[in-house]
Design a protein around this motif. Structure first.
Motif, short mmCIF file in Angstrom:
data_model
loop_
_atom_site.label_atom_id
_atom_site.label_comp_id
_atom_site.label_asym_id
_atom_site.label_seq_id
_atom_site.Cartn_x
_atom_site.Cartn_y
_atom_site.Cartn_z
N UNK A 99 0.86 -1.04 -0.05
CA UNK A 99 -0.03 -0.09 -0.01
C UNK A 99 0.77 1.19 -0.02
N UNK A 100 1.91 1.42 0.76
CA UNK A 100 2.88 2.41 1.06
C UNK A 100 3.41 2.55 -0.38
N UNK A 101 4.15 1.60 -0.94
CA UNK A 101 4.68 1.42 -2.30
C UNK A 101 3.95 2.10 -3.37
N UNK A 102 2.72 1.46 -3.45
CA UNK A 102 1.72 2.04 -4.47
C UNK A 102 1.49 3.30 -4.32
N UNK A 103 1.01 3.97 -3.22
CA UNK A 103 0.86 5.43 -3.17
C UNK A 103 2.04 6.33 -3.25
N UNK A 104 3.32 5.88 -2.87
CA UNK A 104 4.45 6.59 -3.11
C UNK A 104 4.72 6.93 -4.59
N UNK A 105 4.67 5.67 -5.35
CA UNK A 105 4.59 5.82 -6.68
C UNK A 105 3.60 6.75 -7.29
N UNK A 107 1.98 9.22 -5.85
CA UNK A 107 2.30 10.67 -5.57
C UNK A 107 3.06 11.38 -6.69
N UNK A 108 4.10 10.66 -7.33
CA UNK A 108 4.87 11.39 -8.43
C UNK A 108 4.15 11.68 -9.37
N UNK A 109 3.03 11.05 -9.95
CA UNK A 109 2.17 11.31 -10.98
C UNK A 109 0.90 12.21 -10.99
N UNK A 110 0.18 11.65 -9.63
CA UNK A 110 -1.21 12.54 -9.69
C UNK A 110 -1.34 13.65 -8.76
N UNK A 111 -0.07 13.79 -8.17
CA UNK A 111 -0.31 15.12 -7.08
C UNK A 111 0.61 16.20 -7.64
N UNK A 112 1.70 16.07 -8.46
CA UNK A 112 2.50 17.26 -8.81
C UNK A 112 1.90 18.39 -9.73
N UNK A 113 1.74 19.52 -9.15
CA UNK A 113 1.29 20.56 -10.22
C UNK A 113 2.40 20.94 -11.04
N UNK A 118 4.67 17.68 -4.90
CA UNK A 118 4.06 18.50 -4.01
C UNK A 118 4.28 17.95 -2.71
N UNK A 119 4.50 16.66 -2.62
CA UNK A 119 4.96 15.89 -1.25
C UNK A 119 5.98 15.04 -1.47
N UNK A 120 6.93 14.69 -0.35
CA UNK A 120 7.79 13.82 -0.51
C UNK A 120 6.99 12.57 -0.89
N UNK A 121 7.59 11.66 -1.89
CA UNK A 121 6.71 10.60 -2.20
C UNK A 121 6.55 9.43 -1.21
N UNK A 122 7.77 9.09 -0.38
CA UNK A 122 7.93 8.07 0.40
C UNK A 122 7.18 8.51 1.66
#
Length: 277
Positions: A99-105, A107-113, A118-122
């Protein structure tokens, strides 16, 4: 040394540092100088690395973009070094790691404006997994004095390369002063526990200094370091809510983004951005 730091990228330097920490931790685990089985460490490392690599490949294809292999490995290794090593029969730990790995990855694609983080992925993956699964990471890499010399050496090289002394020093000062103020009677024990027997150094050298989310400008670096340092202290809370190190960092990331909105639109305007990890 200056020639070496001049030639190597911050991503490559961070990657080598994390690999060195994992290698030394594996040796220490094999010698039973760490309270983790070498087989568990190996299994959890392989699972998290494979999960991050595979999930990132899927996102890169969906978003039709090229991924940075070093960025993927760095995020995966951070997760390996903070999630308590587990074996193949520990289903809850496996689920948390995936779960943590999936959302860390993600966040690199769906959150960066504008293409930025925007957030530290890990930190984002860890925090979301903790919220969703009602558990947390142990930051186990920060608890052993056997790892301290390598931690200090690698951290010093990263600081020299990044030149973000003000960010790290303001964080350290705010965290240690807050711990001392809230410690009550035994201040020395409290400071020793945080500085030498916790994730304090790993957090400062690896997580706080990530180029993609680190603040620009001395004033912002000092303010961000102070904010994260205060929230990092274990006893800081809002009512019944206590901050974790990853939540403290995410708060700092949010402050950095909101205090420098112009920076987040630079990719849209075609201005090159700093190297990502």
């Amino acid at each position: 040394m200056m020639d070496f730091l001049g030639r190597i990228s911050i991503s490559r330097l961070t990657l080598y540092f994390l690999l060195a920490l994992l290698g030394l931790a594996s040796v220490l685990a094999g010698l039973r100088l760490l309270p983790y089985a070498l087989a568990d460490l190996g299994f959890s490392a392989l699972l998290i690395l494979a999960a991050c690599w595979g999930i990132n490949a899927v996102f890169a294809r969906v978003f039709a973009t090229r991924s940075n292999p070093e960025s993927v490995l760095i995020t995966a290794l951070i997760l390996v070094l903070v999630i308590t090593p587990f074996g193949p029969t520990d289903r809850s730990a496996i689920g948390f790691a995936l779960f943590a790995s999936a959302w860390a990855m993600a966040s690199k694609y769906i959150l960066p404006p504008g293409g930025r983080h925007f957030f530290n992925p890990a930190a984002f993956g860890m925090a979301l997994a903790a919220l969703a699964l009602d558990t947390s990471v142990s930051w186990w890499i920060g608890g052993s004095l056997y790892l301290l010399p390598l931690m200090l050496l690698g951290g010093a090289l990263i600081l020299r390369k990044m030149r973000c002394y003000d960010l790290v020093f303001s964080f350290a000062a705010a965290a240690l002063v807050t711990v001392a103020v809230m410690a009550g009677g035994d201040v020395q024990t409290a400071l020793d526990q945080v500085a030498l027997h916790s994730m304090f150094l790993f957090f400062a050298f690896v997580m706080l200094t990530e180029p993609r989310t680190a603040p620009l400008g001395r004033a912002r670096r000092l303010a961000t370091g102070f904010l994260v340092g205060v929230l990092f202290a274990p006893e800081v809370h809002l009512g019944a809510f206590y901050f974790t190190p990853e939540l403290a960092l995410l708060a700092g990331n949010a402050f950095t983004a909101l205090s420098s909105l112009r920076r987040w639109t630079r990719r849209v305007r075609g201005v090159p951005l700093p190297e990502a990890i």
